[in-house]
Structures are given as structure tokens and as C-alpha cells.
Motif scaffolding. Structure first.
Motif, short mmCIF file in Angstrom:
data_model
loop_
_atom_site.label_atom_id
_atom_site.label_comp_id
_atom_site.label_asym_id
_atom_site.label_seq_id
_atom_site.Cartn_x
_atom_site.Cartn_y
_atom_site.Cartn_z
N VAL A 32 -8.01 5.92 -1.56
CA VAL A 32 -8.21 4.52 -1.95
C VAL A 32 -9.62 4.05 -1.61
O VAL A 32 -10.30 3.41 -2.42
CB VAL A 32 -7.15 3.62 -1.28
CG1 VAL A 32 -7.47 2.14 -1.51
CG2 VAL A 32 -5.75 3.94 -1.82
N LEU B 117 -6.23 -5.00 -2.60
CA LEU B 117 -4.98 -4.32 -2.22
C LEU B 117 -4.49 -4.90 -0.90
O LEU B 117 -5.10 -4.68 0.16
CB LEU B 117 -5.22 -2.82 -2.10
CG LEU B 117 -4.04 -1.95 -1.64
CD1 LEU B 117 -2.82 -2.16 -2.52
CD2 LEU B 117 -4.42 -0.48 -1.62
N ALA C 295 -3.58 0.50 -7.77
CA ALA C 295 -4.93 0.14 -7.33
C ALA C 295 -5.98 1.12 -7.85
O ALA C 295 -7.01 0.72 -8.40
CB ALA C 295 -4.98 0.09 -5.80
N GLY D 214 0.81 -1.22 0.00
CA GLY D 214 0.00 0.00 0.00
C GLY D 214 0.84 1.26 0.00
O GLY D 214 0.42 2.29 0.55
N ILE E 119 -12.23 -1.41 -5.04
CA ILE E 119 -11.02 -1.73 -4.29
C ILE E 119 -11.40 -2.29 -2.92
O ILE E 119 -12.20 -1.69 -2.19
CB ILE E 119 -10.12 -0.50 -4.07
CG1 ILE E 119 -9.65 0.09 -5.40
CG2 ILE E 119 -8.90 -0.87 -3.21
CD1 ILE E 119 -8.79 1.33 -5.25
N GLU E 120 -10.84 -3.44 -2.57
CA GLU E 120 -10.98 -3.98 -1.22
C GLU E 120 -9.59 -4.08 -0.60
O GLU E 120 -8.67 -4.65 -1.20
CB GLU E 120 -11.64 -5.37 -1.24
CG GLU E 120 -11.87 -5.93 0.16
CD GLU E 120 -12.60 -7.27 0.15
OE1 GLU E 120 -12.56 -7.95 1.19
OE2 GLU E 120 -13.19 -7.63 -0.89
N ILE E 121 -9.44 -3.49 0.59
CA ILE E 121 -8.16 -3.54 1.29
C ILE E 121 -8.10 -4.82 2.13
O ILE E 121 -9.00 -5.11 2.91
CB ILE E 121 -7.96 -2.30 2.18
CG1 ILE E 121 -7.93 -1.03 1.32
CG2 ILE E 121 -6.66 -2.42 2.98
CD1 ILE E 121 -7.87 0.26 2.11
N GLU F 135 -5.84 -6.61 4.89
CA GLU F 135 -4.73 -6.44 5.83
C GLU F 135 -4.09 -7.80 6.11
O GLU F 135 -4.51 -8.53 7.00
CB GLU F 135 -5.21 -5.77 7.11
CG GLU F 135 -5.61 -4.31 6.89
CD GLU F 135 -5.94 -3.59 8.18
OE1 GLU F 135 -5.12 -2.78 8.66
OE2 GLU F 135 -7.03 -3.84 8.72
N LYS G 246 -3.56 -0.92 6.94
CA LYS G 246 -4.20 0.06 6.05
C LYS G 246 -3.92 1.50 6.50
O LYS G 246 -3.92 2.43 5.69
CB LYS G 246 -5.70 -0.18 5.95
CG LYS G 246 -6.48 0.10 7.22
CD LYS G 246 -7.97 -0.14 7.00
CE LYS G 246 -8.77 0.18 8.26
NZ LYS G 246 -10.23 -0.09 8.06
N MET H 3 -1.05 3.36 4.78
CA MET H 3 -1.19 3.60 3.35
C MET H 3 -0.42 4.86 2.93
O MET H 3 -0.59 5.94 3.50
CB MET H 3 -2.67 3.79 3.01
CG MET H 3 -2.99 3.76 1.53
SD MET H 3 -2.92 2.08 0.86
CE MET H 3 -4.28 1.30 1.74
N LEU I 254 -5.31 7.01 2.35
CA LEU I 254 -6.30 5.97 2.68
C LEU I 254 -7.69 6.39 2.21
O LEU I 254 -8.42 5.58 1.62
CB LEU I 254 -6.29 5.71 4.19
CG LEU I 254 -7.31 4.68 4.70
CD1 LEU I 254 -7.10 3.33 4.02
CD2 LEU I 254 -7.22 4.53 6.22
N THR J 7 -2.07 -5.16 2.16
CA THR J 7 -1.11 -4.37 2.94
C THR J 7 -1.19 -4.82 4.39
O THR J 7 -2.25 -5.24 4.86
CB THR J 7 -1.39 -2.86 2.83
OG1 THR J 7 -0.45 -2.14 3.60
CG2 THR J 7 -2.80 -2.50 3.28
#
Length: 623
Positions: A109, A31, A19, A11, A115-117, A119, A36, A39, A106, A33
Motif C-alpha cells: 500500500v 485509506l 485502495a 485496511g 494513497i494516504e493512510i 489511522e 496501519k 493492514m 503495508l 484504518t
């Protein structure tokens, strides 16, 4: 099992651009990371832009990227560097609030749908028949994807060094990424080790600011992004930076720690950046210099931390603080955190194509420090190219390759692929042979058409650019056709120490003189002429003046590009067998086989490939 069109690892600045661009083009993006809230975290200096790097930020913005917008919303100082020189080297730079930058990154994004973060930490990339099909996380969860973009920064097997102490980590207080390198090596990739460093952080309340040289920002400041509303900019209060210097006493103290420097004792195997050396490297390499410049830069509005730019080091902690106390203004400074070096894995970039897709595995892209670059801006430029190309591949659309003649991003990627690198690569204006054409002020005119084509730039913005192009053309015609009488203009010419005229001359001829500025010339004759409405637009005026003033040089570069383009148009099949060319040099054959250039132009820029080799290759391709 989860599934995405594209998975992005990291990220950071490359990961954000990859992304955001891919998701805005309609792809589902996962994404990955570890945190988050980290970021876009600025691992080293909380600053964006600078010499040549500012050009990259403007180009990313013209393509529809996020970096310029994030920098504008978090900037606490904005300056245009090199204004005393020609427009080719003008470069925007912002000092940023580290905390706000990550918060805005953050939000940026999260604001993009698709987009799904995630972790997590990845330990494996999965391929079938030389095609990426998914990844495996540290928790042994498998996630499917059609493309994978690795933007891992300094985290691949990261190791941090201060003196003789070493701690595993990709950044202060953060764990390294373990397993992914080994996974890629199993696929057949070659990897190496590089290193970068960061200075100590100082407590601002322990610095004697009164005796230091202040460096304020520009008034008014200029934003990076064309999408930043000028009536809202700057968004947050502005701060000054300050200047100080090392001295011979400081150098002697630092030398005491050389026997415990991980760089000199061999504990660090990775190669460091030549153009951004540590303070101990500066003293060692430039022993004749009596002092080195240091910039004291605030880390944020609500932060007590000061970044000491120019004092990157991995020397023992006690040596660092002893040396700092001998620097003007820092006699009683409190060191909140010592400087350190971080060593990490990278993959020599001859292994990627100009799209940043790897040549070995389809659907796998590398962007950022994994390709051997150094710097947020270099990473972000690669990130947006990788994101766009991954989306285009999934959508079965033609690939996107930027030429050297149209962008610094094109220069960056062409250098990486064709020349590869064994040390961290940093962008400089001197790397671009067409830099008068690749100015930061005309990045939108060069690249917005691509951002619009990919859906990353709005129609309104594209239409506005089109209208501005018409205004610039009309302005040049007007200045060419409008002549000024001596009685009208001579007083102004005398005021700027320029030779007076005896007969009427067109305005465009007058502003070719270095000492004559279009804005002040027009202001001096405004009462005599009302035909300057087009030039009341500051952007139109600036572009018009640059194009007229440097017309001869620009034209020569355009003609040179046209000649070079002939080589770029001679394409080479990717499966071309260079062993069939017995007349070329052994080194040339090895380099060509390794890089697999797309065109004769790219082949001609590969180190070790001679003009004679190119002549033989051209004859063979024509036959």
C-alpha cells in the motif's frame, strides 16, 4: 479540510485491493484504518486460496490486484488441491506467515503513490442529495470525498463471544467500529447481523508431532501471481501442516458445554456460515459422524502459535481445553488463546448494483463482509471491482461489470445482488455453471485485458500474454496436423495402459484419451520428431492439452453461454415499474422491484422469479 477523490473504510483484504486499484488508476485515496500495522491482518486462518477461492486469487491477480503477490511473498506452504480431479476444480492454496503477510500488505500500500493512510475510526458517512460528499471521524473531523468504499469486515458493532462472556470488538484485541451502521441506516439502508468464528490457538511446543500425519507442500511449489519471479520463489522457508481427528470422547465433552454455547442459548443473533460451521454445530448437525478432520497449521516461521483448522468454536474456555486434550497429538497441548465467535453488522447486498455502488446513494460502494460474504478472497474480489468502478465513475469512464460467464468474481457479485444472502456467502466451484471455462489456469487469458485497459497490468505482461495466445493456437494446429505411426507410439500407449493403434493417428486425437498425458507422450517420441519447440513452454503445453482434452465439453459451454447472452442483452431500465406487470406472480413482482435487475438474464436468476414471469417480462419489454 482534507479532501480525497476516494475514501476507503478498512485496511483488510477488500480495502487493500480497492485502495491500490483506484490509486493506480490516478485517483487520490484516503485509506482509513484504526491501525496501519494491522493492514491485511488475517483474522482467522493465515491461508490464502483453496477450493474456488484459489480461482478468485488468480482472477484478482489477472486484473492487476495485490493479493496473489502478497500471498507469494509470505507463503510458508503452497499446494494445488484437487489435482486428482479435472482442471476445472484445481485450486491453489498457500499457508502464510501471518506477521509477514501484514508487513508485505503495508509495504504494498505504501509503495503506491496517491494513497494516504489515515489511522482513525469513522462514525458517519455524509451525503447531500443522495450523493456521498464526505465522512466524519471519531475525533469529529470532516473529510471530503467524491466516492466512499466501505470495507469494514467484522468491525461494524462487532461483538465477540466465548461461552457466556461477550466482549465488544471486531477482532481479538481490537475495538469495534461504532456509528457508521447507524449513519447508513439513517440514509435508508436495511442491515442485519451475521457471525463468524475462529478456533483456539495452540502452543506448537506442547504438541506431539511424532504421532501426527504430516502434510508437506508441493515440490516445486507454484505461485499465485504471474508477476512473481520464479527464480526468487518461494521467498521464505517452507513448512509442513499436520492432520489429526476428533473422536466420540471429544464430542461428548463438547456437548457438555452446549447449555453455555452462545450459539445455542440465543446470545448470538447473527447467522453463521453454513459451509464453515463451528465444531459444536458440526457435532449437532452431523451426530452420526464418528470423527471430524482437523488440520494443525503454523501461523508463521517465528511464531509458536498453531491454528487448528476445523475446530472453530465459541464454547466456554474450559470445555475447549478439556476436549482438545482428548485429540490425538494434543494430549498435553497448551491453549494460548480460546476460540471465539464474532457477531457484526452487514447490509443485505440486493442494495448494491453489479458495480458494487449502492442503489440508494451515488458514490457509495460496499465491498467484502459488509455485503454478507465470508473469506479473504471473496472480500478482495469485491474490493478490486469497487475500487476500479469508483475510479471510473470519478473519471467519467464507462463502468466495469464482470459477467458470470467470464469470471468467478462475476458469479460472486451476480449471486450477491440477485439472490442476496441471509447467511455468510462462500464461493464454491459448484456455484459457477461455466466452471470448465472459468479455470484458475486460464484466469490471465480471461481477464488480463481488463487489467491492462485500466492501467493495472503492464504493457510487457499484456504483450507476453498475446504472444502466448499465438503459441497456443499454433500448438493446437501442430498437434492436429502431426500424425504418429504405430511403430513410434504404441510402446508408449502400452506403458500407460492405453489401447494401441493400427494406423497413424494425429496427436490431438491421442491426447483426448484420459490416461494419455501430452508431456509424457512428447517425451517418449522426442528423438523421432523435432517439431515440439512451442510446447517446451510449460504454460503453453498445459493450456494446449486442457483445450484439446476437454474440447467437446468446452464447446458445449461456449454454445450455452451464447444462448444465455441473448437474455443478458435484453436490458431493463433501472426505473422500470414492475407494478405495471399484472400477469407476473406477486413474489416475482416483489423480488424484481427489490433487486432492480439490469437485464433479463439477471432477472431470470433472482430467487422467486419464475420462467413464466420472465416470459411475461420479455413480451412487455419487446412491446
Amino acid at each position: 479540510m482534507k479532501s480525497y477523490d476516494i475514501i476507503i473504510v478498512g485496511g483488510g483484504h477488500a480495502g487493500i485491493e480497492a485502495a491500490v486499484s483506484a490509486a493506480q488508476m490516478g485517483c487520490t485515496v484516503g485509506l482509513v484504518t484504526m491501525d496501519k500495522n494491522a493492514m491485511g491482518r488475517m483474522s482467522c486462518n493465515p491461508a490464502i486460496g483453496g477450493s474456488a477461492k484459489g480461482h478468485l486469487v488468480h482472477e484478482i491477480d489477472a486484473l492487476g490486484g495485490a493479493m496473489g503477490l502478497i500471498a507469494d511473498q509470505s507463503g510458508i506452504q503452497f499446494r494445488t488441491l484437487n489435482k486428482s480431479k479435472g482442471p476445472a476444480v484445481w485450486a491453489g492454496r498457500s499457508q502464510n506467515d501471518r506477521k509477514i503477510y501484514s508487513e508485505v500488505a503495508l509495504k504494498t500500500v505504501l509503495a503506491v503513490k496517491n494513497i494516504e493512510i489515515i489511522e482513525e475510526s469513522l462514525i458517519e458517512a455524509i451525503e447531500e442529495n443522495k450523493q456521498i460528499v464526505g465522512v466524519k471521524t471519531l475525533n469529529c473531523e470532516e473529510i471530503k470525498c467524491r466516492a466512499l468504499i466501505v470495507c469494514s469486515g467484522t468491525f461494524l458493532n462487532g461483538l465477540m463471544h466465548t461461552g457466556l462472556k461477550s466482549i465488544k470488538g471486531g477482532r481479538f484485541g481490537e475495538l469495534p467500529s461504532v456509528g457508521l451502521t447507524e449513519s447508513l441506516v439513517k440514509m435508508g439502508f436495511e442491515y442485519g447481523r451475521l457471525k463468524t468464528g475462529t478456533p483456539p490457538r495452540l502452543n506448537k511446543n506442547s504438541i506431539n508431532w511424532d504421532i501426527l500425519e504430516e502434510q508437506p507442500g508441493d515440490i516445486p511449489p507454484k505461485p499465485f501471481s504471474l508477476r512473481t519471479p520464479l527464480n526468487e520463489f518461494p521467498y521464505i522457508p517452507q513448512l509442513s501442516c499436520h492432520l489429526t481427528y476428533t473422536n466420540q470422547i471429544v464430542h461428548k465433552i463438547l456437548e457438555k458445554g452446549f447449555d453455555r454455547s452462545p450459539m445455542f442459548t440465543g446470545r448470538i443473533q447473527g447467522v453463521g456460515p453454513r459451509y464453515c460451521p463451528s465444531i459444536e454445530d458440526k457435532i449437532n448437525r452431523f451426530s452420526d459422524k464418528e470423527r471430524h478432520q482437523l488440520f494443525l497449521e503454523p501461523e508463521g516461521l517465528d511464531s509458536d502459535l498453531i491454528y487448528i483448522n476445523g475446530f472453530s468454536t465459541s464454547l466456554p474456555e474450559e470445555i475447549q481445553i478439556e476436549a482438545l486434550h482428548q485429540i490425538k497429538g494434543l494430549e498435553n497441548v497448551e491453549m494460548v488463546r480460546p476460540g471465539y465467535a464474532v457477531e457484526y453488522d452487514y447490509f443485505p447486498p440486493y442494495q448494491v448494483d453489479l458495480t458494487l455502488e449502492t442503489k440508494l446513494i451515488k458514490g457509495l460502494y460496499f465491498a467484502g463482509q459488509i455485503n454478507g460474504t465470508s473469506g479473504y478472497e471473496e472480500a478482495a474480489g469485491q474490493g478490486i471491482v469497487a475500487g476500479i468502478n469508483a475510479a471510473l465513475k470519478i473519471q467519467n469512464r464507462p463502468e466495469f461489470v464482470l459477467k458470470r460467464s467470464e469470471s468467478y468474481i462475476g458469479v460472486l457479485i451476480d449471486d450477491l445482488v440477485g439472490k442476496s444472502t441471509s447467511e455468510p456467502y462462500r464461493m464454491f466451484t459448484s456455484r459457477a455453471e461455466h466452471r470448465l471455462i472459468l479455470r484458475q489456469d486460464n484466469a490471465d487469458r480471461r481477464l488480463t485485458k481488463y487489467g491492462y485497459e485500466f492501467g493495472l497490468i503492464s504493457k510487457e505482461m499484456f504483450d507476453e500474454l498475446t504472444k502466448r495466445e499465438i503459441k497456443i493456437t499454433k500448438s493446437k494446429e501442430f498437434l492436429s496436423n502431426t500424425k504418429l505411426q504405430p511403430a513410434i507410439i504404441n510402446e508408449y500407449l502400452e506403458s500407460v495402459n492405453s489401447a494401441t493403434i493400427d494406423s497413424s493417428e494425429p496427436i490431438d486425437k491421442l491426447i483426448k484419451r484420459p490416461e494419455v498425458e501430452l508431456k509424457s507422450l512428447l517425451a517418449s517420441i522426442e528423438k523421432q520428431n523435432n517439431g515440439f519447440d512451442l510446447l517446451k513452454d510449460e504454460t503453453v503445453l498445459e493450456q494446449t492439452e486442457i483445450e484439446i482434452k476437454y474440447e467437446g465439453y468446452i464447446q458445449r459451454q461456449i454454445e450455452l453461454i451464447a444462448k444465455i447472452e441473448k437474455y443478458e442483452e435484453v436490458l431493463i431500465p433501472l426505473n422500470f415499474n414492475y407494478n405495471n406487470l399484472k400477469s407476473i406472480s406477486t413474489e416475482g413482482r416483489e423480488k424484481l422491484s427489490k433487486v432492480k435487475p439490469r437485464s433479463l438474464g439477471q432477472a431470470s436468476r433472482i430467487s422467486g422469479v419464475t420462467p413464466s414471469d420472465i416470459s411475461v417480462l420479455l413480451v412487455y419489454l419487446k412491446s
